[in-house]
Design a protein around this motif. Structure first.
Motif, short mmCIF file in Angstrom:
data_model
loop_
_atom_site.label_atom_id
_atom_site.label_comp_id
_atom_site.label_asym_id
_atom_site.label_seq_id
_atom_site.Cartn_x
_atom_site.Cartn_y
_atom_site.Cartn_z
N ARG A 3 39.99 32.00 39.65
CA ARG A 3 40.43 32.94 38.63
C ARG A 3 41.92 33.22 38.82
O ARG A 3 42.36 33.54 39.92
CB ARG A 3 39.65 34.25 38.72
CG ARG A 3 38.24 34.15 38.18
CD ARG A 3 37.58 35.49 38.22
NE ARG A 3 38.29 36.49 37.43
CZ ARG A 3 38.12 36.66 36.13
NH1 ARG A 3 37.30 35.89 35.47
NH2 ARG A 3 38.79 37.59 35.48
N ASN A 72 47.78 39.43 41.17
CA ASN A 72 46.82 40.51 41.37
C ASN A 72 45.57 40.30 40.52
O ASN A 72 45.53 39.41 39.67
CB ASN A 72 47.46 41.85 41.01
CG ASN A 72 48.63 42.19 41.91
OD1 ASN A 72 48.57 42.01 43.12
ND2 ASN A 72 49.72 42.66 41.32
N ASP A 73 44.58 41.15 40.74
CA ASP A 73 43.35 41.10 39.95
C ASP A 73 43.47 41.88 38.65
O ASP A 73 42.51 42.01 37.92
CB ASP A 73 42.17 41.67 40.76
CG ASP A 73 41.75 40.73 41.88
OD1 ASP A 73 41.90 39.51 41.70
OD2 ASP A 73 41.28 41.23 42.91
N TRP A 74 44.64 42.42 38.35
CA TRP A 74 44.87 43.10 37.09
C TRP A 74 46.10 42.48 36.44
O TRP A 74 47.11 42.24 37.06
CB TRP A 74 45.06 44.61 37.30
CG TRP A 74 46.11 44.96 38.30
CD1 TRP A 74 47.45 45.19 38.06
CD2 TRP A 74 45.96 45.09 39.72
NE1 TRP A 74 48.11 45.46 39.22
CE2 TRP A 74 47.22 45.41 40.26
CE3 TRP A 74 44.85 44.97 40.58
CZ2 TRP A 74 47.41 45.61 41.62
CZ3 TRP A 74 45.05 45.17 41.93
CH2 TRP A 74 46.32 45.48 42.43
N LYS A 75 45.97 42.16 35.18
CA LYS A 75 47.04 41.49 34.46
C LYS A 75 47.47 42.28 33.23
O LYS A 75 48.64 42.57 33.02
CB LYS A 75 46.61 40.09 34.00
CG LYS A 75 46.46 39.07 35.12
CD LYS A 75 45.08 39.06 35.73
CE LYS A 75 44.92 37.99 36.79
NZ LYS A 75 43.63 38.08 37.49
N ASP A 212 43.74 49.24 44.63
CA ASP A 212 43.45 47.93 44.05
C ASP A 212 42.11 47.95 43.31
O ASP A 212 41.97 47.35 42.24
CB ASP A 212 43.42 46.85 45.13
CG ASP A 212 44.81 46.56 45.69
OD1 ASP A 212 45.77 47.26 45.30
OD2 ASP A 212 44.93 45.64 46.52
N ALA A 216 41.57 47.34 39.32
CA ALA A 216 40.65 46.27 38.89
C ALA A 216 39.60 46.83 37.93
O ALA A 216 39.20 46.15 36.97
CB ALA A 216 39.99 45.63 40.10
N GLU A 219 41.25 47.26 34.60
CA GLU A 219 41.40 45.93 33.98
C GLU A 219 40.09 45.48 33.35
O GLU A 219 40.07 44.86 32.29
CB GLU A 219 41.85 44.92 35.04
CG GLU A 219 42.11 43.53 34.51
CD GLU A 219 43.48 43.37 33.88
OE1 GLU A 219 43.74 42.29 33.33
OE2 GLU A 219 44.29 44.32 33.92
N HIS A 220 38.98 45.82 34.00
CA HIS A 220 37.65 45.46 33.49
C HIS A 220 37.46 46.08 32.10
O HIS A 220 36.92 45.42 31.20
CB HIS A 220 36.58 45.96 34.46
CG HIS A 220 35.20 45.49 34.15
ND1 HIS A 220 34.65 44.35 34.70
CD2 HIS A 220 34.25 46.00 33.32
CE1 HIS A 220 33.43 44.18 34.23
NE2 HIS A 220 33.16 45.18 33.40
#
Length: 298
Positions: A3, A72-75, A212, A216, A219-220
């Motif tokens: 991912r 990162n896990d958030w864009k 974090d 995340a 972001e979800h």
């Protein structure tokens, strides 16, 4: 498949044809696009295994200003994709603007506040606590009265929900913002549900989780389509045994640097070095929040 994400920033006032060409290129490689349209620029996220692209392939497309990878896990909520602060206007009240909003936890002082906060679905977690808190129907009726009272004054109200089944009741009562406490941060079913709505939502950080994890979770929600997200800080674990929680100033500072979403602090149940509420209010303000849920600063 790994991912990952690439962010494509289009030039000011780029054409729809140029945007479509970028999207077609992303899809042709098996990735998904996410488009965010600002007043001047369009930002496109390419979600998936970005290694299928050569380094300059997207950058050479018409009207593309720059391309970069996000680690990162958030864009979507990252400042890498949007440098300016997000602003959410709710009944004319701006969340994310220069003013630090006063959000009244006591509806009786709403005349002096910018918005109100209610928690109609609260139930004590203690097994031997007093059970006569009124029926659920009575609490819903009281919530409806509070909402009507605020709306008559043209002010928005944040309604705390504690279960996915309470979303419908809050929306039927015309709640302006759904407030999710930290205990719901890991509830993916609920995050999916609010992500499909067009209603602003406050997502609080759980006292046990890191920044974090908080980002995340936000972001979800954004990935499901709801970008009207406000981050909420309501306390982290305290080192003092007499006081359970303290204001997580470090977390507020970090998300303000990392993320473009508005941030509010709920200080109604917090303690910080024996500070009274009005000093705690100033501490939250100094950390950079956009609004404070409290009982007042007098």
């Amino acid at each position: 498949m790994r991912r990952g994400s690439m962010i494509i920033v289009m030039r000011k006032w780029s054409s729809e044809e140029s945007v479509r060409r970028v999207v077609d290129t992303i899809r042709s490689r098996g990735l998904r696009e996410h488009i965010s349209r600002g007043e001047e620029r369009t930002i496109i996220g390419a979600l998936g295994d970005e290694r299928v692209f050569h380094s300059n392939e997207l950058a050479r497309l018409p009207d593309v200003e720059r391309v970069f990878r996000v680690l990162n896990d958030w864009k979507i909520i990252s400042r890498e994709g949007q440098s300016e602060d997000s602003k959410i206007s709710i009944r004319g009240v701006l969340f994310g603007g220069e003013k630090v909003l006063d959000i009244a936890a006591d509806i009786n002082r709403i005349e002096d506040a910018d918005a109100g906060f209610v928690d109609p679905f609260y139930l004590s977690a203690r097994p031997y606590a007093e059970m006569d808190n009124g029926s659920e129907k009575a609490r819903i009726q009281l919530m409806q009265q509070d909402i009507r009272r605020l709306h008559e004054q043209g002010k928005p109200i944040l309604v705390r929900i504690r279960d996915v089944r309470q979303i419908d009741e809050a929306l039927k009562a015309q709640a302006d913002v759904l407030y999710l406490g930290g205990e719901l941060m890991g509830n993916r079913v609920l995050l999916d549900e609010v992500g499909r709505l067009n209603t602003p939502v406050v997502l609080c950080k759980d006292k046990h989780h890191r920044v974090d994890d908080w980002l995340a979770a936000a972001e979800h929600i954004a990935l499901r389509g709801n970008h009207h997200i406000i981050l909420g800080e309501a306390g982290t674990l305290s080192f003092e045994p007499e006081h359970a929680y303290r204001l997580d100033v470090d977390a507020i500072v970090r998300v303000r640097q990392t993320c473009h979403l508005p941030v509010i602090a709920n200080i109604t149940r917090l303690w910080h070095n024996d500070m009274p509420q009005h000093i705690l209010y100033r501490l939250a303000q100094a950390a950079g929040v956009n609004g404070i849920v409290g009982s007042g600063v007098d």
